[in-house]
Design a protein around this motif. Structure first.
Motif, mmCIF file in Angstrom:
data_model
loop_
_atom_site.group_PDB
_atom_site.id
_atom_site.type_symbol
_atom_site.label_atom_id
_atom_site.label_comp_id
_atom_site.label_asym_id
_atom_site.label_seq_id
_atom_site.Cartn_x
_atom_site.Cartn_y
_atom_site.Cartn_z
ATOM 1 N N PHE A 138 0.851 -1.183 0.000
ATOM 2 C CA PHE A 138 0.000 0.000 0.000
ATOM 3 C C PHE A 138 0.891 1.240 0.000
ATOM 4 N N ASN A 139 0.282 2.348 -0.410
ATOM 5 C CA ASN A 139 0.990 3.625 -0.380
ATOM 6 C C ASN A 139 0.430 4.435 0.784
ATOM 7 N N GLN A 140 1.264 4.702 1.780
ATOM 8 C CA GLN A 140 0.780 5.373 2.989
ATOM 9 C C GLN A 140 0.207 6.748 2.674
ATOM 10 N N ALA A 141 0.784 7.443 1.699
ATOM 11 C CA ALA A 141 0.264 8.772 1.337
ATOM 12 C C ALA A 141 -1.123 8.637 0.714
ATOM 13 N N ALA A 142 -1.321 7.583 -0.067
ATOM 14 C CA ALA A 142 -2.629 7.360 -0.682
ATOM 15 C C ALA A 142 -3.678 7.043 0.373
ATOM 16 N N GLU A 143 -3.274 6.299 1.410
ATOM 17 C CA GLU A 143 -4.226 5.980 2.487
ATOM 18 C C GLU A 143 -4.655 7.250 3.218
ATOM 19 N N ILE A 144 -3.710 8.130 3.471
ATOM 20 C CA ILE A 144 -4.049 9.387 4.156
ATOM 21 C C ILE A 144 -4.954 10.232 3.245
#
Ligand SMILES: [Zn+2]
Ligand SMILES: [Zn+2]
Length: 235
Positions: A138-144
């Motif tokens: 997963f992309n942590q920035a995308a989750e945020i």
């Protein structure tokens, strides 16, 4: 306490009620409905008054000398905290241990700090290189960014920017090599003509990577690019 500090505390307090029941990730104490208990939340390292462009400290909140000499490609940076203990641990817990509850906590604090997430037309997460995305899952920035836009209804462009070249971590490079390391790293296929864009990322280190992405987004027509960042490294 600085203006930023008290506003941040206010934001942290307001967002805690939205999360799921759990214990504090930092001290294990009961934390009602929040990833962190009240005392741990209140101790997170706030940024002092900062340059509006790059979020580095500036005594009166004015544009700093570095940004005056070399104006960045982006127009504003909002950062919630300093990248210091224990925010660094929280960022790493999200990124490397998949503690996804932190993504919504970070998103809620950022949404509160920017006041209205719909002041921009589109939110774009800092992209990961596809190989790194496969490694991490997963992309942590995308989750945020996903949490941020879910509440505000602002358009989320998960693929708004892509990484077309793998880069070395900026933090390990001498200053003069950082710009070269990220040059040509991004592509944007969106038509952003006249759009106000927010780029979401977990950590801003030198600003070189964000600057390169902002350049690409402006080339795609963006009228304004803001960085919405969880934590700012102070070098
Ligand atoms: Zn705690
Ligand atoms: Zn600055």
């Amino acid at each position: 306490m600085s203006m930023n500090g008290s506003r941040l505390l206010n934001c942290c307090t307001r967002v805690v009620r939205a999360a799921l029941p759990q214990d504090c990730l930092l001290c294990g104490a009961a934390s009602d409905d929040a990833p962190l208990c009240g005392p741990c939340r209140d101790e997170l390292p706030a940024l002092a008054r900062a340059c509006p462009l790059c979020a580095m400290p500036s005594p009166l909140g004015e544009i700093c000398g570095t940004c005056l000499r070399h104006p960045p490609q982006f127009d504003l940076t909002v950062a919630a905290w300093r990248y210091a203990y224990p925010v660094d641990r929280l960022v790493q817990a999200l990124k490397f241990h998949g503690r996804l509850a932190l993504a919504s906590f970070f998103a809620d604090v950022l949404a509160c700090l920017v006041e209205r997430a719909d002041i921009v037309d589109v939110v774009i997460p800092m992209p990961l290189h596809p190989a790194r995305l496969t490694e991490r899952g997963f992309n942590q920035a995308a989750e945020i960014a996903r949490h941020l836009t879910r509440k505000s209804g602002t358009r989320l462009a998960l693929q708004g920017a892509t990484r077309i070249r793998r880069t070395l971590p900026q933090v390990h490079l001498p200053f003069h090599e950082r710009a070269r390391n990220v040059r040509g790293a991004f592509a944007c296929t969106l038509d952003l003509t006249g759009a106000r864009v927010a780029v979401v990322d977990d950590v801003m280190t030198t600003g070189t990577t964000l600057g390169e992405l902002a350049k690409v987004l402006k080339r795609a027509g963006a009228a304004r690019v803001e960085n919405w960042i969880v934590a700012r490294t102070l070098e």
